[in-house]
Design a protein around this motif. Sequence first.
Motif, short mmCIF file in Angstrom:
data_model
loop_
_atom_site.label_atom_id
_atom_site.label_comp_id
_atom_site.label_asym_id
_atom_site.label_seq_id
_atom_site.Cartn_x
_atom_site.Cartn_y
_atom_site.Cartn_z
N VAL A 111 8.78 6.19 -1.72
CA VAL A 111 8.44 7.55 -2.14
C VAL A 111 7.67 8.17 -0.98
CG1 VAL A 111 7.20 8.98 -3.80
CG2 VAL A 111 8.34 6.89 -4.56
N ARG A 112 8.25 9.19 -0.38
CA ARG A 112 7.64 9.84 0.78
C ARG A 112 7.27 11.28 0.42
NH1 ARG A 112 12.41 7.47 3.94
NH2 ARG A 112 11.67 5.36 4.34
N ASP A 113 6.00 11.62 0.58
CA ASP A 113 5.51 12.96 0.24
C ASP A 113 5.87 13.33 -1.20
OD1 ASP A 113 4.44 13.36 2.81
OD2 ASP A 113 6.38 14.01 3.57
N ASP A 114 5.71 12.37 -2.10
CA ASP A 114 6.02 12.53 -3.53
C ASP A 114 7.49 12.80 -3.80
OD1 ASP A 114 3.46 11.96 -4.39
OD2 ASP A 114 2.83 14.05 -4.35
N GLY B 136 0.78 -1.23 0.00
CA GLY B 136 0.00 0.00 0.00
C GLY B 136 0.82 1.28 0.00
N ALA B 137 2.14 1.17 0.10
CA ALA B 137 3.00 2.36 0.11
C ALA B 137 3.62 2.55 -1.27
CB ALA B 137 4.09 2.20 1.16
N PRO B 138 3.69 3.79 -1.76
CA PRO B 138 4.29 4.03 -3.08
C PRO B 138 5.79 3.79 -3.07
CG PRO B 138 3.74 6.11 -2.03
CD PRO B 138 3.24 5.02 -1.13
N VAL B 139 6.27 3.15 -4.13
CA VAL B 139 7.70 2.86 -4.30
C VAL B 139 8.08 3.03 -5.76
CG1 VAL B 139 7.90 1.26 -2.35
CG2 VAL B 139 7.30 0.38 -4.59
N LEU B 140 9.37 3.17 -6.01
CA LEU B 140 9.93 3.07 -7.35
C LEU B 140 10.73 1.78 -7.39
CD1 LEU B 140 11.20 6.67 -8.15
CD2 LEU B 140 9.19 5.53 -9.05
#
Length: 65
Positions: free
Chosen positions: A43-46, A28-32
Amino acid sequence: MSLDPLLLEILVCPCSKHGELRPDELSGAPVLVCLACDLAFPVRDDIPVMLLDEAIPFSGASASN
Protein backbone atom coordinates in the motif's frame (compact mmCIF):
# COMPACT_ATOMS: atom_id res chain seq x y z
CA MET A 1 -2.63 3.04 6.89
CA SER A 2 -6.06 4.52 6.50
CA LEU A 3 -8.04 2.67 3.84
CA ASP A 4 -11.74 3.21 3.41
CA PRO A 5 -13.64 0.18 4.80
CA LEU A 6 -15.85 0.19 1.68
CA LEU A 7 -12.74 -0.09 -0.49
CA LEU A 8 -11.59 -3.11 1.51
CA GLU A 9 -14.97 -4.76 0.89
CA ILE A 10 -14.69 -4.54 -2.89
CA LEU A 11 -10.95 -5.22 -3.36
CA VAL A 12 -9.99 -8.79 -4.18
CA CYS A 13 -6.70 -10.56 -4.68
CA PRO A 14 -5.86 -10.87 -8.41
CA CYS A 15 -4.65 -14.45 -7.86
CA SER A 16 -6.99 -17.17 -9.15
CA LYS A 17 -7.47 -18.58 -5.62
CA HIS A 18 -8.20 -15.22 -4.03
CA GLY A 19 -9.75 -14.68 -0.66
CA GLU A 20 -10.46 -11.94 1.86
CA LEU A 21 -7.88 -9.19 2.22
CA ARG A 22 -6.83 -7.77 5.56
CA PRO A 23 -4.54 -4.83 6.38
CA ASP A 24 -1.24 -5.67 8.04
CA GLU A 25 2.40 -4.61 8.08
CA LEU A 26 5.45 -6.31 6.63
CA SER A 27 8.81 -4.98 7.85
CA GLY A 28 7.07 -1.77 8.93
CA ALA A 29 5.46 -1.16 5.53
CA PRO A 30 1.66 -1.30 5.11
CA VAL A 31 0.33 -4.21 3.05
CA LEU A 32 -2.93 -5.98 2.26
CA VAL A 33 -2.67 -9.71 2.86
CA CYS A 34 -4.75 -12.29 1.01
CA LEU A 35 -5.89 -14.88 3.53
CA ALA A 36 -6.24 -17.58 0.84
CA CYS A 37 -2.94 -17.40 -1.06
CA ASP A 38 -0.79 -15.71 1.63
CA LEU A 39 0.45 -12.90 -0.63
CA ALA A 40 1.10 -9.37 0.64
CA PHE A 41 0.27 -6.45 -1.65
CA PRO A 42 1.96 -3.11 -0.88
CA VAL A 43 0.00 0.00 0.00
CA ARG A 44 1.74 3.15 -1.22
CA ASP A 45 0.39 6.58 -0.23
CA ASP A 46 -2.82 4.86 0.95
CA ILE A 47 -3.28 3.27 -2.51
CA PRO A 48 -3.26 -0.55 -2.68
CA VAL A 49 -1.06 -1.92 -5.47
CA MET A 50 -3.01 -5.02 -6.48
CA LEU A 51 -0.55 -6.43 -9.04
CA LEU A 52 0.79 -9.97 -8.80
CA ASP A 53 4.21 -8.68 -9.93
CA GLU A 54 4.31 -6.44 -6.84
CA ALA A 55 3.08 -9.08 -4.35
CA ILE A 56 5.44 -10.83 -1.97
CA PRO A 57 4.94 -13.97 0.14
CA PHE A 58 3.62 -13.21 3.62
CA SER A 59 4.46 -15.29 6.64
CA GLY A 60 1.59 -15.42 9.14
CA ALA A 61 4.15 -15.82 11.92
CA SER A 62 5.20 -12.19 11.52
CA ALA A 63 1.64 -10.85 11.44
CA SER A 64 1.04 -7.83 13.60
CA ASN A 65 -2.67 -7.43 14.19
